[in-house]
Structure formats: C-alpha cells, structure tokens
Design a protein around this motif. Structure first.
Motif, short mmCIF file in Angstrom:
data_model
loop_
_atom_site.label_atom_id
_atom_site.label_comp_id
_atom_site.label_asym_id
_atom_site.label_seq_id
_atom_site.Cartn_x
_atom_site.Cartn_y
_atom_site.Cartn_z
N GLN A 95 0.76 -1.06 -0.08
CA GLN A 95 -0.13 0.14 -0.11
C GLN A 95 0.52 1.32 -0.19
O GLN A 95 0.16 2.03 -0.43
N ARG A 149 -2.77 -5.87 -0.13
CA ARG A 149 -3.81 -5.82 0.06
C ARG A 149 -3.73 -6.59 -1.25
O ARG A 149 -2.51 -6.65 -2.16
N TRP A 150 -4.66 -7.94 -1.16
CA TRP A 150 -4.56 -8.90 -2.51
C TRP A 150 -6.56 -8.71 -2.57
O TRP A 150 -7.20 -8.68 -1.43
N GLU A 192 -11.53 -8.15 -1.16
CA GLU A 192 -9.74 -7.10 -1.33
C GLU A 192 -9.71 -7.49 0.42
O GLU A 192 -10.59 -6.42 1.01
N ARG A 193 -8.47 -8.01 0.52
CA ARG A 193 -8.41 -7.77 2.15
C ARG A 193 -7.29 -6.94 2.16
O ARG A 193 -6.29 -6.62 1.48
N TYR A 194 -6.45 -6.87 3.78
CA TYR A 194 -5.89 -6.04 3.66
C TYR A 194 -5.02 -6.37 5.11
O TYR A 194 -5.49 -7.11 6.10
N GLU A 253 -11.47 -7.44 5.55
CA GLU A 253 -11.27 -7.66 3.66
C GLU A 253 -12.46 -6.57 3.91
O GLU A 253 -13.16 -6.06 4.21
#
Length: 210
Positions: A65, A90-91, A97-99, A126
């Motif tokens: 990020q 993030r992915w 979208e998870r962080y 997420e």
C-alpha cells in the motif's frame, strides 16, 4: 559423519512437517522476494497450491500500500540490517479484497551470508469486491452462444435460430469484436465469465437476455 547427516535429514523433515501445519500463512523467500517455499495457508490466500507459488514475487502476490515501505526495507537489507520488516499489503481472495501486513525476518547461517526472508502474512480485514453487473445480450445472441457452448456448428446454430449461416456468423463477429475474443472457444469462455451463460448447467443455457 553419516549419522550427523541422517539426523539433519530427520530434523529437516520434521521442520517441513511443522511448516506445512502452521495455520499462519508463511513463506520463505530469497532476498529479492521470490518465493522459495510456501505453506498451504499462504497458498490458500493466493487461491493456488504451494508448489505453484515457487518463483513468484511475494510483492506481486500481495500489493504494497506504500511504496516507501518497500524502499526502506530494500535499503536496510543492502546494509545487512537484521530487523523485522513490515509492509502493509492488499490482495484478492475469495471474491473480496483483503488487507493486512507482511512481516519479513532476514535469516541466514551467518551474518556475512546473504539472508533469506521468512515472510509471515497477518490478515487484518477484508472488503467485499464490487460485483460486476451481468452483461446482457440480445436473445438470439444468447441462444447462439448456448448452442456453440454445446458443440453446435454454424449450420446447426442457423437451423436452431432460424437464421442463415451468414446471419449466425454476423452475430458471432459482433460479439467477438465487443468482447475482444480471438476465437469461438474464447468467445464462449467470455460468455460464461460475464454471466451470459449459466454456470454448472447442461445443456448450456443463457441466464437471461434482453
């Protein structure tokens, strides 16, 4: 000497067994971030198998990020600093979208040796990814796509829809240009991906048309 070698192999196998059973996503990377070894929990976050992560860059799998965090870590590693480094990332996983944070610890047999990185992922939350609106096509186009998905030829699609062969070809070319599909196989795949054709249904059928 042989006994020491055998004991080393035994302990290595035990360590790998523990590594695979850890619920926390963990990977071993080289100093540039290329994955050398990943446990099933880490692979699950990427939606793949552990072996398929080998050689992938961990910062491409989990997007930083803040670029400045990565730059600071790169400078510290070049200076052989031995600290725990953290990167906010993030992915995408399971449609959301998870962080979270990647925590990297340099590890090596000696201070002089080039370190590897023991990387752990901590999931913090997420956000649900926005749903893509289903693409709608004309009823005749949806019918043609369903027929093609079932293996129909142009001639059969023409008979089933009451069009000429040229008429079927016209619609297929129109859809191919619209979806940038290189061939009919890709066109059908796009139709499923865009929600025009219903998944898990045989014979193939359209989800709806307008």
């Amino acid at each position: 000497m042989e006994r020491d070698r055998q004991e080393a192999v035994v302990w290595r196998n035990r360590a790998l067994a523990i590594f695979d059973r850890i619920s926390l996503p963990v990977a071993v990377c080289d100093v540039h971030g290329a994955v050398l070894l990943a446990n099933p929990a880490m692979a699950a976050e990427c939606g793949t198998a552990p072996g398929r992560l080998r050689g992938r860059n961990v910062l491409e799998l989990f997007r930083p990020q803040e670029a400045t965090q990565v730059e600071r870590i790169a400078r510290a590693l070049r200076l052989r600093h031995r600290s725990r480094y953290q990167v906010s990332v993030r992915w995408q996983a399971d449609g959301a979208e998870r962080y979270g944070e990647l925590m990297a610890d340099p590890v090596s047999d000696s201070v002089e040796a080039t370190p590897m990185l023991l990387v752990m992922l901590r999931v913090q939350g997420e956000r649900e990814a926005p749903r893509q609106a289903r693409v709608r096509v004309a009823p005749v186009e949806a019918h043609i796509l369903a027929l093609l998905a079932g293996g129909a030829t142009t001639a059969r699609a023409a008979r089933e829809t009451g069009l000429s062969a040229d008429g079927v070809t016209y619609h297929l070319r129109r859809l191919s240009a619209r979806w940038q599909a290189a061939n009919r196989t890709e066109l059908v795949a796009r139709a499923y991906a865009l929600g025009v054709l219903a998944a898990g249904v045989w014979p193939p059928a359209a989800t709806g048309a307008e």
